[in-house]
Design a protein around this motif. Structure first.
Motif, PDB file in Angstrom:
ATOM      1  N   ALA A 181       0.831  -1.205   0.000  1.00  0.00           N
ATOM      2  CA  ALA A 181       0.000   0.000   0.000  1.00  0.00           C
ATOM      3  C   ALA A 181       0.866   1.255   0.000  1.00  0.00           C
ATOM      4  CB  ALA A 181      -0.935  -0.004   1.208  1.00  0.00           C
ATOM      5  N   LEU A 182       1.908   1.265   0.825  1.00  0.00           N
ATOM      6  CA  LEU A 182       2.796   2.431   0.892  1.00  0.00           C
ATOM      7  C   LEU A 182       3.552   2.615  -0.411  1.00  0.00           C
ATOM      8  CD1 LEU A 182       3.966   4.752   2.505  1.00  0.00           C
ATOM      9  CD2 LEU A 182       5.657   3.166   3.473  1.00  0.00           C
ATOM     10  N   ARG A 183       3.982   1.521  -1.023  1.00  0.00           N
ATOM     11  CA  ARG A 183       4.657   1.617  -2.326  1.00  0.00           C
ATOM     12  C   ARG A 183       3.754   2.258  -3.370  1.00  0.00           C
ATOM     13  NH1 ARG A 183       5.268  -1.180  -7.170  1.00  0.00           N
ATOM     14  NH2 ARG A 183       3.775  -2.817  -6.657  1.00  0.00           N
ATOM     15  N   LEU A 184       2.484   1.870  -3.369  1.00  0.00           N
ATOM     16  CA  LEU A 184       1.541   2.432  -4.337  1.00  0.00           C
ATOM     17  C   LEU A 184       1.240   3.901  -4.030  1.00  0.00           C
ATOM     18  CD1 LEU A 184      -0.985  -0.523  -4.846  1.00  0.00           C
ATOM     19  CD2 LEU A 184       1.144  -0.022  -6.043  1.00  0.00           C
ATOM     20  N   MET A 185       1.195   4.268  -2.753  1.00  0.00           N
ATOM     21  CA  MET A 185       0.985   5.671  -2.387  1.00  0.00           C
ATOM     22  C   MET A 185       2.150   6.532  -2.865  1.00  0.00           C
ATOM     23  SD  MET A 185      -0.469   5.308   1.506  1.00  0.00           S
ATOM     24  CE  MET A 185      -1.694   4.068   1.918  1.00  0.00           C
ATOM     25  N   ARG A 186       3.368   6.028  -2.676  1.00  0.00           N
ATOM     26  CA  ARG A 186       4.532   6.783  -3.141  1.00  0.00           C
ATOM     27  C   ARG A 186       4.540   6.909  -4.661  1.00  0.00           C
ATOM     28  NH1 ARG A 186       8.786   3.720   0.878  1.00  0.00           N
ATOM     29  NH2 ARG A 186       8.687   5.173   2.638  1.00  0.00           N
ATOM     30  N   MET A 187       4.091   5.860  -5.346  1.00  0.00           N
ATOM     31  CA  MET A 187       4.015   5.907  -6.800  1.00  0.00           C
ATOM     32  C   MET A 187       3.006   6.972  -7.242  1.00  0.00           C
ATOM     33  SD  MET A 187       2.918   2.903  -9.503  1.00  0.00           S
ATOM     34  CE  MET A 187       4.236   1.801  -8.988  1.00  0.00           C
ATOM     35  N   ALA A 188       1.842   7.004  -6.548  1.00  0.00           N
ATOM     36  CA  ALA A 188       0.821   8.007  -6.867  1.00  0.00           C
ATOM     37  C   ALA A 188       1.374   9.409  -6.646  1.00  0.00           C
ATOM     38  CB  ALA A 188      -0.420   7.775  -6.007  1.00  0.00           C
ATOM     39  N   GLU A 189       2.117   9.586  -5.551  1.00  0.00           N
ATOM     40  CA  GLU A 189       2.716  10.893  -5.259  1.00  0.00           C
ATOM     41  C   GLU A 189       3.725  11.276  -6.339  1.00  0.00           C
ATOM     42  OE1 GLU A 189       4.519  13.038  -1.308  1.00  0.00           O
ATOM     43  OE2 GLU A 189       5.370  11.092  -1.870  1.00  0.00           O
ATOM     44  N   LYS A 190       4.520  10.311  -6.789  1.00  0.00           N
ATOM     45  CA  LYS A 190       5.531  10.563  -7.825  1.00  0.00           C
ATOM     46  C   LYS A 190       4.891  11.097  -9.103  1.00  0.00           C
ATOM     47  CE  LYS A 190       9.056   8.173 -10.568  1.00  0.00           C
ATOM     48  NZ  LYS A 190       9.757   6.875 -10.790  1.00  0.00           N
ATOM     49  N   PHE A 191       3.734  10.538  -9.459  1.00  0.00           N
ATOM     50  CA  PHE A 191       3.065  10.942 -10.696  1.00  0.00           C
ATOM     51  C   PHE A 191       1.981  11.999 -10.474  1.00  0.00           C
ATOM     52  CE2 PHE A 191       4.630   6.626 -11.785  1.00  0.00           C
ATOM     53  CZ  PHE A 191       5.438   6.978 -12.866  1.00  0.00           C
TER      54      PHE A 191
ATOM     55  N   LYS B 156       3.004   7.396   9.489  1.00  0.00           N
ATOM     56  CA  LYS B 156       3.960   8.495   9.389  1.00  0.00           C
ATOM     57  C   LYS B 156       4.018   9.052   7.965  1.00  0.00           C
ATOM     58  CE  LYS B 156       8.899   9.452  10.114  1.00  0.00           C
ATOM     59  NZ  LYS B 156       9.504   9.445   8.782  1.00  0.00           N
ATOM     60  N   GLU B 157       4.126   8.159   6.998  1.00  0.00           N
ATOM     61  CA  GLU B 157       4.288   8.593   5.606  1.00  0.00           C
ATOM     62  C   GLU B 157       3.020   9.239   5.042  1.00  0.00           C
ATOM     63  OE1 GLU B 157       7.025   8.521   3.819  1.00  0.00           O
ATOM     64  OE2 GLU B 157       8.307   7.402   5.210  1.00  0.00           O
ATOM     65  N   MET B 158       1.853   8.738   5.444  1.00  0.00           N
ATOM     66  CA  MET B 158       0.602   9.271   4.885  1.00  0.00           C
ATOM     67  C   MET B 158       0.346  10.710   5.310  1.00  0.00           C
ATOM     68  SD  MET B 158      -2.119   6.086   4.940  1.00  0.00           S
ATOM     69  CE  MET B 158      -3.300   6.900   3.861  1.00  0.00           C
ATOM     70  N   PHE B 159       0.888  11.109   6.461  1.00  0.00           N
ATOM     71  CA  PHE B 159       0.710  12.487   6.913  1.00  0.00           C
ATOM     72  C   PHE B 159       1.334  13.494   5.947  1.00  0.00           C
ATOM     73  CE2 PHE B 159      -0.171  10.884  11.296  1.00  0.00           C
ATOM     74  CZ  PHE B 159      -1.328  11.610  11.514  1.00  0.00           C
ATOM     75  N   THR B 160       2.396  13.105   5.268  1.00  0.00           N
ATOM     76  CA  THR B 160       3.143  14.071   4.451  1.00  0.00           C
ATOM     77  C   THR B 160       3.028  13.825   2.955  1.00  0.00           C
ATOM     78  OG1 THR B 160       5.143  12.723   4.758  1.00  0.00           O
ATOM     79  CG2 THR B 160       4.791  14.542   6.301  1.00  0.00           C
ATOM     80  N   LEU B 161       2.099  12.975   2.522  1.00  0.00           N
ATOM     81  CA  LEU B 161       1.886  12.778   1.086  1.00  0.00           C
ATOM     82  C   LEU B 161       1.422  14.093   0.459  1.00  0.00           C
ATOM     83  CD1 LEU B 161       0.092   9.312   1.117  1.00  0.00           C
ATOM     84  CD2 LEU B 161       2.367   9.780   0.185  1.00  0.00           C
TER      85      LEU B 161
ATOM     86  N   ALA C 134      -8.052  21.895  -5.347  1.00  0.00           N
ATOM     87  CA  ALA C 134      -8.011  23.361  -5.444  1.00  0.00           C
ATOM     88  C   ALA C 134      -7.092  23.961  -4.389  1.00  0.00           C
ATOM     89  CB  ALA C 134      -9.420  23.925  -5.297  1.00  0.00           C
ATOM     90  N   MET C 135      -6.670  23.144  -3.425  1.00  0.00           N
ATOM     91  CA  MET C 135      -5.814  23.615  -2.337  1.00  0.00           C
ATOM     92  C   MET C 135      -4.343  23.416  -2.670  1.00  0.00           C
ATOM     93  SD  MET C 135      -8.006  21.877   0.775  1.00  0.00           S
ATOM     94  CE  MET C 135      -6.817  22.342   2.026  1.00  0.00           C
ATOM     95  N   ASP C 136      -3.494  24.236  -2.070  1.00  0.00           N
ATOM     96  CA  ASP C 136      -2.052  24.077  -2.190  1.00  0.00           C
ATOM     97  C   ASP C 136      -1.618  22.834  -1.415  1.00  0.00           C
ATOM     98  OD1 ASP C 136       0.727  25.285  -2.797  1.00  0.00           O
ATOM     99  OD2 ASP C 136       0.761  24.993  -0.611  1.00  0.00           O
ATOM    100  N   ALA C 137      -0.604  22.107  -1.916  1.00  0.00           N
ATOM    101  CA  ALA C 137      -0.161  20.856  -1.285  1.00  0.00           C
ATOM    102  C   ALA C 137       0.283  21.071   0.160  1.00  0.00           C
ATOM    103  CB  ALA C 137       0.970  20.241  -2.102  1.00  0.00           C
ATOM    104  N   ASP C 138       1.051  22.129   0.412  1.00  0.00           N
ATOM    105  CA  ASP C 138       1.518  22.406   1.775  1.00  0.00           C
ATOM    106  C   ASP C 138       0.349  22.698   2.713  1.00  0.00           C
ATOM    107  OD1 ASP C 138       4.154  22.027   1.065  1.00  0.00           O
ATOM    108  OD2 ASP C 138       4.509  24.149   0.627  1.00  0.00           O
ATOM    109  N   GLU C 139      -0.662  23.386   2.198  1.00  0.00           N
ATOM    110  CA  GLU C 139      -1.852  23.690   3.000  1.00  0.00           C
ATOM    111  C   GLU C 139      -2.602  22.409   3.341  1.00  0.00           C
ATOM    112  OE1 GLU C 139      -6.080  26.206   2.706  1.00  0.00           O
ATOM    113  OE2 GLU C 139      -4.658  26.204   1.021  1.00  0.00           O
ATOM    114  N   ARG C 140      -2.718  21.491   2.358  1.00  0.00           N
ATOM    115  CA  ARG C 140      -3.382  20.202   2.606  1.00  0.00           C
ATOM    116  C   ARG C 140      -2.657  19.411   3.685  1.00  0.00           C
ATOM    117  NH1 ARG C 140      -3.949  19.468  -3.018  1.00  0.00           N
ATOM    118  NH2 ARG C 140      -2.096  18.145  -2.949  1.00  0.00           N
ATOM    119  N   ILE C 141      -1.338  19.334   3.571  1.00  0.00           N
ATOM    120  CA  ILE C 141      -0.546  18.580   4.545  1.00  0.00           C
ATOM    121  C   ILE C 141      -0.697  19.173   5.945  1.00  0.00           C
ATOM    122  CG2 ILE C 141       1.806  17.979   5.246  1.00  0.00           C
ATOM    123  CD1 ILE C 141       2.491  17.793   2.239  1.00  0.00           C
TER     124      ILE C 141
END
Length: 327
Positions: free
Chosen positions: A137-147, A180-185, A293-300
C-alpha cells in the motif's frame, strides 16, 4: 442472508408475493391491498433501519452480499490496472491497489479485499493484511505521489493479521510507517470505511485529508466480540460492548474522528449496489475537486492538524491535573 431484525420485513414481503401470485392465478383485483401492503413494508423498513442498535449496524457492515473494495473500484473506474507486490517479500492478496480512471481522472485506489466464498476468503486471508500488504500500500501511495495522482483508500477489515509470522516480519512497524508517511503525502488522500474498520489494520491506510464512513459501517480500536471476550471472558456480551465502544458512523462524526457520513440505500449497501457505487463515486469526485483546489503544503498542514487535535490531553501543573478535551 437475513438478519434477525429483518425477519418482520421478510414476513410482510412474503405475504406480498403470495398476494400477487394469488391475484395472477385467480384474476382477482387486489391492487388496493397490494398498494397498502407495499406502503406498510416501506414504512416498516424506514422505522427499522432508522433505529438500529450499534450491534445491528455491525451486523449490516458484515453482510455477505455487501460490496467489497474491488466491487466499488470496478463499478466506479472506467479502467483499472491492479498492481502487485511490495518489492520485498510477497504480494498480499488481502490488500489490493492500482490506478483507475474516474471520469477521465486517474486515481490510485487502495483497499482491503475480502472473499465471497471459502476459497476466496482463504486467498484473501479474510481481508486481514500481513506486513507486506501495508508495504505494498505504501509503495503504491509513493508511486501516486511521484506521478501527482490522488489516492482513494477503501477500508474493510476485521484487523491486521495477528499471526506470529506477521509479527516476525514487522507488522507493527509496517503500519506505523504508513501512518507516518501518509501524513506528508503531497497529493490529495481520501479514506472511506466501506465495511469494517478495525484497529490498526484499518488505520494503516486511513490517514487522509478527508475520512468518510458509509452509513452502516463501524470504526474502532477493537471489535465488539474481542472487547466482550476481554472484559467478560465471553463473546455473549458483544451487544453491550458495541454500545460501550460507540463505534458507528454517527458516533465517529459526533467525536470529530471522521469528516462525514455517506448515506446508503434503505436496508444497506447490499440492497442496491449500483446506487451505492454511484453515490460513492459522486462523493469522491466532489471531494477531489475541493482538495485539488488547495495548495499541497496547505493540505498537509490541515491533515496533520486534524489528527493532532483528536483526543484528550491530561496535564499536571503544580500538582493539579487539568483535563482538556481537544476538538
Amino acid at each position: 442472508m437475513l438478519l434477525d431484525f429483518e425477519q418482520p420485513i421478510a414476513a410482510l414481503e412474503g405475504k406480498l408475493q403470495e398476494m400477487k401470485k394469488l391475484a395472477d392465478e385467480s384474476q382477482v383485483d387486489v391492487s388496493e391491498a397490494v398498494k397498502a401492503l407495499e406502503e406498510k413494508i416501506k414504512n416498516l423498513k424506514k422505522e427499522t433501519y432508522a433505529n438500529l442498535t450499534r450491534w445491528q449496524r455491525v451486523q449490516l457492515s458484515r453482510h455477505a452480499d455487501r460490496p467489497y473494495t474491488l466491487d466499488y473500484i470496478q463499478g466506479m473506474a472506467e479502467k483499472f490496472i491492479e498492481l502487485h507486490g511490495d518489492r520485498n517479500v510477497a504480494d498480499d492478496k488481502a490488500m489490493v491497489g492500482g490506478f483507475g480512471e474516474l471520469d477521465g481522472r486517474t486515481v490510485m485506489f487502495i483497499g482491503q479485499q475480502k472473499g465471497r466464498n471459502t476459497k476466496q476468503r482463504q486467498m484473501r486471508n479474510f481481508g486481514m493484511a500481513n506486513p507486506e500488504g501495508y508495504r505494498k500500500a505504501l509503495r503504491l501511495m509513493r508511486m501516486a505521489e511521484k506521478f501527482g495522482k490522488p489516492i482513494v483508500t477503501l477500508i474493510d477489515t476485521p484487523g491486521a493479521f495477528p499471526g506470529l509470522e506477521a509479527e516476525e516480519r514487522g507488522q507493527g512497524e509496517a503500519i506505523a510507517r504508513n501512518l507516518k508517511e501518509m501524513f506528508t503525502l503531497k497529493v490529495p488522500v481520501i479514506c472511506i470505511v466501506i465495511g469494517e474498520g478495525a484497529s490498526g489494520g484499518a488505520l494503516g491506510i486511513a490517514i487522509g485529508d478527508r475520512v468518510f464512513m458509509l452509513e452502516n459501517t463501524w470504526y474502532s480500536v477493537i471489535s465488539p466480540e474481542s472487547c466482550s471476550s476481554i472484559l467478560w471472558r465471553s463473546w455473549n456480551y458483544k451487544e453491550q460492548a458495541a454500545e460501550a465502544l460507540k463505534l458507528t458512523a454517527p458516533d465517529m462524526l459526533k467525536y470529530k474522528l471522521v469528516d462525514g457520513i455517506i448515506k446508503e440505500p434503505l436496508g444497506g449497501a447490499h440492497t442496491n449496489p449500483e446506487k451505492m457505487v454511484k453515490t460513492l463515486k459522486k462523493k469522491i469526485l466532489e471531494t477531489l475537486d475541493e482538495l485539488e483546489a488547495m495548495d499541497a503544503d496547505e493540505r498537509i498542514s490541515q491533515r496533520i492538524d486534524k489528527f493532532s487535535n483528536m483526543g484528550v490531553v491530561n496535564e499536571l501543573s503544580g500538582g493539579i491535573e487539568n483535563n482538556y478535551t481537544i476538538i
